[in-house]
Design a protein around this motif. Sequence first.
Motif, PDB file in Angstrom:
ATOM      1  N   HIS A  66       0.572  -5.465  -0.405  1.00  0.00           N
ATOM      2  CA  HIS A  66       0.884  -4.556   0.700  1.00  0.00           C
ATOM      3  C   HIS A  66       1.436  -5.317   1.907  1.00  0.00           C
ATOM      4  O   HIS A  66       0.980  -6.414   2.230  1.00  0.00           O
ATOM      5  CB  HIS A  66      -0.372  -3.785   1.129  1.00  0.00           C
ATOM      6  CG  HIS A  66      -1.058  -3.080   0.013  1.00  0.00           C
ATOM      7  ND1 HIS A  66      -0.587  -1.905  -0.522  1.00  0.00           N
ATOM      8  CD2 HIS A  66      -2.171  -3.416  -0.692  1.00  0.00           C
ATOM      9  CE1 HIS A  66      -1.385  -1.526  -1.503  1.00  0.00           C
ATOM     10  NE2 HIS A  66      -2.359  -2.420  -1.634  1.00  0.00           N
ATOM     11  N   ALA A  67       2.400  -4.707   2.573  1.00  0.00           N
ATOM     12  CA  ALA A  67       2.959  -5.232   3.814  1.00  0.00           C
ATOM     13  C   ALA A  67       3.180  -4.072   4.768  1.00  0.00           C
ATOM     14  O   ALA A  67       3.626  -3.000   4.355  1.00  0.00           O
ATOM     15  CB  ALA A  67       4.266  -5.960   3.561  1.00  0.00           C
ATOM     16  N   VAL A  68       2.863  -4.277   6.034  1.00  0.00           N
ATOM     17  CA  VAL A  68       3.034  -3.242   7.053  1.00  0.00           C
ATOM     18  C   VAL A  68       3.892  -3.815   8.171  1.00  0.00           C
ATOM     19  O   VAL A  68       3.479  -4.764   8.858  1.00  0.00           O
ATOM     20  CB  VAL A  68       1.683  -2.752   7.618  1.00  0.00           C
ATOM     21  CG1 VAL A  68       1.907  -1.616   8.611  1.00  0.00           C
ATOM     22  CG2 VAL A  68       0.747  -2.322   6.503  1.00  0.00           C
ATOM     23  N   GLY A  69       5.087  -3.267   8.365  1.00  0.00           N
ATOM     24  CA  GLY A  69       5.980  -3.731   9.416  1.00  0.00           C
ATOM     25  C   GLY A  69       5.525  -3.250  10.774  1.00  0.00           C
ATOM     26  O   GLY A  69       5.293  -2.046  10.974  1.00  0.00           O
ATOM     27  N   LEU A  70       5.427  -4.167  11.733  1.00  0.00           N
ATOM     28  CA  LEU A  70       4.892  -3.865  13.055  1.00  0.00           C
ATOM     29  C   LEU A  70       5.797  -4.438  14.149  1.00  0.00           C
ATOM     30  O   LEU A  70       6.743  -5.164  13.869  1.00  0.00           O
ATOM     31  CB  LEU A  70       3.478  -4.442  13.181  1.00  0.00           C
ATOM     32  CG  LEU A  70       2.471  -3.888  12.162  1.00  0.00           C
ATOM     33  CD1 LEU A  70       1.220  -4.741  12.105  1.00  0.00           C
ATOM     34  CD2 LEU A  70       2.127  -2.436  12.484  1.00  0.00           C
ATOM     35  N   SER A  71       5.480  -4.095  15.379  1.00  0.00           N
ATOM     36  CA  SER A  71       6.344  -4.467  16.493  1.00  0.00           C
ATOM     37  C   SER A  71       6.267  -5.946  16.841  1.00  0.00           C
ATOM     38  O   SER A  71       7.138  -6.458  17.547  1.00  0.00           O
ATOM     39  CB  SER A  71       5.980  -3.639  17.728  1.00  0.00           C
ATOM     40  OG  SER A  71       4.613  -3.818  18.066  1.00  0.00           O
ATOM     41  N   SER A  72       5.244  -6.657  16.370  1.00  0.00           N
ATOM     42  CA  SER A  72       5.104  -8.082  16.652  1.00  0.00           C
ATOM     43  C   SER A  72       4.023  -8.672  15.769  1.00  0.00           C
ATOM     44  O   SER A  72       3.195  -7.945  15.195  1.00  0.00           O
ATOM     45  CB  SER A  72       4.736  -8.327  18.130  1.00  0.00           C
ATOM     46  OG  SER A  72       3.440  -7.803  18.401  1.00  0.00           O
ATOM     47  N   GLY A  73       4.015  -9.999  15.689  1.00  0.00           N
ATOM     48  CA  GLY A  73       2.914 -10.664  15.008  1.00  0.00           C
ATOM     49  C   GLY A  73       1.603 -10.457  15.745  1.00  0.00           C
ATOM     50  O   GLY A  73       0.533 -10.379  15.123  1.00  0.00           O
ATOM     51  N   VAL A 206      12.110 -18.419  12.111  1.00  0.00           N
ATOM     52  CA  VAL A 206      13.013 -18.866  11.056  1.00  0.00           C
ATOM     53  C   VAL A 206      13.926 -17.739  10.595  1.00  0.00           C
ATOM     54  O   VAL A 206      15.065 -17.954  10.190  1.00  0.00           O
ATOM     55  CB  VAL A 206      12.204 -19.470   9.888  1.00  0.00           C
ATOM     56  CG1 VAL A 206      11.359 -18.444   9.201  1.00  0.00           C
ATOM     57  CG2 VAL A 206      13.100 -20.206   8.916  1.00  0.00           C
ATOM     58  N   MET A 207      13.440 -16.482  10.640  1.00  0.00           N
ATOM     59  CA  MET A 207      14.289 -15.299  10.506  1.00  0.00           C
ATOM     60  C   MET A 207      13.780 -14.258  11.487  1.00  0.00           C
ATOM     61  O   MET A 207      12.630 -14.314  11.911  1.00  0.00           O
ATOM     62  CB  MET A 207      14.299 -14.737   9.086  1.00  0.00           C
ATOM     63  CG  MET A 207      12.972 -14.277   8.552  1.00  0.00           C
ATOM     64  SD  MET A 207      13.128 -13.206   7.089  1.00  0.00           S
ATOM     65  CE  MET A 207      13.369 -11.597   7.854  1.00  0.00           C
ATOM     66  N   THR A 208      14.634 -13.331  11.879  1.00  0.00           N
ATOM     67  CA  THR A 208      14.284 -12.449  12.984  1.00  0.00           C
ATOM     68  C   THR A 208      14.626 -10.999  12.709  1.00  0.00           C
ATOM     69  O   THR A 208      15.539 -10.684  11.939  1.00  0.00           O
ATOM     70  CB  THR A 208      14.991 -12.902  14.279  1.00  0.00           C
ATOM     71  OG1 THR A 208      14.549 -12.088  15.373  1.00  0.00           O
ATOM     72  CG2 THR A 208      16.507 -12.775  14.157  1.00  0.00           C
ATOM     73  N   THR A 209      13.866 -10.119  13.359  1.00  0.00           N
ATOM     74  CA  THR A 209      14.226  -8.704  13.471  1.00  0.00           C
ATOM     75  C   THR A 209      14.407  -8.367  14.948  1.00  0.00           C
ATOM     76  O   THR A 209      14.176  -7.240  15.360  1.00  0.00           O
ATOM     77  CB  THR A 209      13.144  -7.795  12.854  1.00  0.00           C
ATOM     78  OG1 THR A 209      11.882  -8.037  13.512  1.00  0.00           O
ATOM     79  CG2 THR A 209      12.983  -8.044  11.372  1.00  0.00           C
ATOM     80  N   SER A 210      14.785  -9.334  15.738  1.00  0.00           N
ATOM     81  CA  SER A 210      14.854  -9.270  17.192  1.00  0.00           C
ATOM     82  C   SER A 210      13.441  -9.423  17.732  1.00  0.00           C
ATOM     83  O   SER A 210      13.070 -10.461  18.232  1.00  0.00           O
ATOM     84  CB  SER A 210      15.516  -7.977  17.681  1.00  0.00           C
ATOM     85  OG  SER A 210      15.483  -7.897  19.085  1.00  0.00           O
ATOM     86  N   GLY A 211      12.661  -8.378  17.695  1.00  0.00           N
ATOM     87  CA  GLY A 211      11.225  -8.446  17.916  1.00  0.00           C
ATOM     88  C   GLY A 211      10.590  -7.794  16.706  1.00  0.00           C
ATOM     89  O   GLY A 211      11.144  -6.851  16.151  1.00  0.00           O
ATOM     90  N   GLY A 212       9.450  -8.265  16.287  1.00  0.00           N
ATOM     91  CA  GLY A 212       8.812  -7.640  15.135  1.00  0.00           C
ATOM     92  C   GLY A 212       7.836  -8.564  14.458  1.00  0.00           C
ATOM     93  O   GLY A 212       7.776  -9.762  14.735  1.00  0.00           O
ATOM     94  N   GLY A 213       7.050  -7.994  13.558  1.00  0.00           N
ATOM     95  CA  GLY A 213       6.073  -8.765  12.807  1.00  0.00           C
ATOM     96  C   GLY A 213       5.612  -7.976  11.603  1.00  0.00           C
ATOM     97  O   GLY A 213       6.108  -6.877  11.331  1.00  0.00           O
ATOM     98  N   MET A 214       4.642  -8.509  10.888  1.00  0.00           N
ATOM     99  CA  MET A 214       4.180  -7.859   9.671  1.00  0.00           C
ATOM    100  C   MET A 214       2.769  -8.309   9.357  1.00  0.00           C
ATOM    101  O   MET A 214       2.396  -9.465   9.593  1.00  0.00           O
ATOM    102  CB  MET A 214       5.116  -8.175   8.512  1.00  0.00           C
ATOM    103  CG  MET A 214       4.948  -7.291   7.292  1.00  0.00           C
ATOM    104  SD  MET A 214       6.343  -7.474   6.131  1.00  0.00           S
ATOM    105  CE  MET A 214       7.609  -6.469   6.922  1.00  0.00           C
ATOM    106  N   MET A 215       1.954  -7.372   8.838  1.00  0.00           N
ATOM    107  CA  MET A 215       0.635  -7.692   8.326  1.00  0.00           C
ATOM    108  C   MET A 215       0.679  -7.613   6.808  1.00  0.00           C
ATOM    109  O   MET A 215       1.184  -6.630   6.255  1.00  0.00           O
ATOM    110  CB  MET A 215      -0.405  -6.708   8.882  1.00  0.00           C
ATOM    111  CG  MET A 215      -1.863  -7.143   8.735  1.00  0.00           C
ATOM    112  SD  MET A 215      -2.615  -6.814   7.115  1.00  0.00           S
ATOM    113  CE  MET A 215      -2.404  -5.067   6.916  1.00  0.00           C
ATOM    114  N   LEU A 216       0.193  -8.652   6.129  1.00  0.00           N
ATOM    115  CA  LEU A 216       0.225  -8.743   4.679  1.00  0.00           C
ATOM    116  C   LEU A 216      -1.198  -8.804   4.135  1.00  0.00           C
ATOM    117  O   LEU A 216      -2.061  -9.484   4.711  1.00  0.00           O
ATOM    118  CB  LEU A 216       0.976  -9.994   4.231  1.00  0.00           C
ATOM    119  CG  LEU A 216       2.394 -10.184   4.770  1.00  0.00           C
ATOM    120  CD1 LEU A 216       2.940 -11.544   4.374  1.00  0.00           C
ATOM    121  CD2 LEU A 216       3.305  -9.088   4.274  1.00  0.00           C
ATOM    122  N   THR A 217      -1.440  -8.124   3.018  1.00  0.00           N
ATOM    123  CA  THR A 217      -2.778  -8.129   2.442  1.00  0.00           C
ATOM    124  C   THR A 217      -2.743  -7.587   1.016  1.00  0.00           C
ATOM    125  O   THR A 217      -1.804  -6.874   0.639  1.00  0.00           O
ATOM    126  CB  THR A 217      -3.743  -7.272   3.288  1.00  0.00           C
ATOM    127  OG1 THR A 217      -5.080  -7.394   2.778  1.00  0.00           O
ATOM    128  CG2 THR A 217      -3.338  -5.800   3.294  1.00  0.00           C
TER     129      THR A 217
END
Length: 390
Positions: A66-73, A206-217
Amino acid sequence: MRPSPVDASLPSLDETAERILLSAPDVGELEREYVLAAMRSGWVAPAGPDLHAFESEVAERVGVAHAVGLSSGTAALHLALVSWGVGPGDVVPVSTLTFAATVNAIRYVGAEPFFVDCDEESGNMSPSLLRQSLTHLRSEGRHVPAVVPVDLLGKAVQYGAITEVTQEFEARLLSDAAESFGSTWQGLPTGSFGDASVLSFNGNKVMTTSGGGMMLTNDEALAVHVRKLSTQAREPVVHYEHNEVGYNYRLSNILAALGRAQLTRLDEMIARRRSWRERYRNIFREHLGVRILGGEDDSQDNCWLTGIVVDPHSATFSARELGAALRLSNIETRPIWKPMHLQPVSRGIKGIIDGTSEKIFDQGLTLPSGSAMTEEQFGRLIAQITRVIG
């Protein structure tokens, strides 16, 4: 007293020279195509097909369910802790040699950070000091629900030893892999370790979405809850119903489209950074008292930023002198992270500190490492370095 090479040769900022950044975004025509296609599709709201595809593609690359795309780390760290019920009265051991966001997320939930110092070679959390920390906190009767180590500058922590300690003390492992996407540890991707991990896609990563992050589990219930919290915790009914406090943390579909394009280029961008690392290594190899932070083996690192540590007693220059000289040439440098236990905002927060992180901060310097840097820029950079170190 050893004379400084800066004062005599570089008295003022060269404002005519092109600015060389530490890690500028590396975007081009492919990214424009992906973003334009997302806009033309009409999916400009936070969720959409590019976001769902981006989550699936990152999860597949890392090897998690599972991965959840979020606004930042930072948001990813925060929501993982919230979902685990971490809060007031809890203590969370965390790397002291890190960016403030790692510790801020712990404080957002009302928990108490406990700073853990690092090993000298990599700057990552020391497993032995983590064990000492958890033993000490247990002796005081403190509740430790989670531990947050950080993959410094893209090098993975010693996950085998760290995991062994957290399991022994029955604490969840939340891996801050914000700097290490694309790295591995013993052949396994960073982001796949622990009960959950977080990535950052900030503009300098190292790669960007401008601003953004992700939670993985691999924990489906955690992923579902984090996704719910990230959209204001709205219940699945026709009207607006909320049973818990939520947040506006979802990654937008347009930014996810940018991330999808970047993901197709990730390996080539890492290869570019690795080439800079090797060339830096060749330059400094013959200079006594200078080492690359992270050790001799770069094979599993994404080489996000190349950091050097300069022993001022044996080298012919100091990290501060080199940094000052490069800045005067309009070249961005930065000391290694100032340890969080030294930050004014951390006054009164405890930890187990042996001085290693302070030494790295005092003697360390990060150098331009971005995949968008050109050969011409790198040549100018090396010329200035050579001018200082002789």
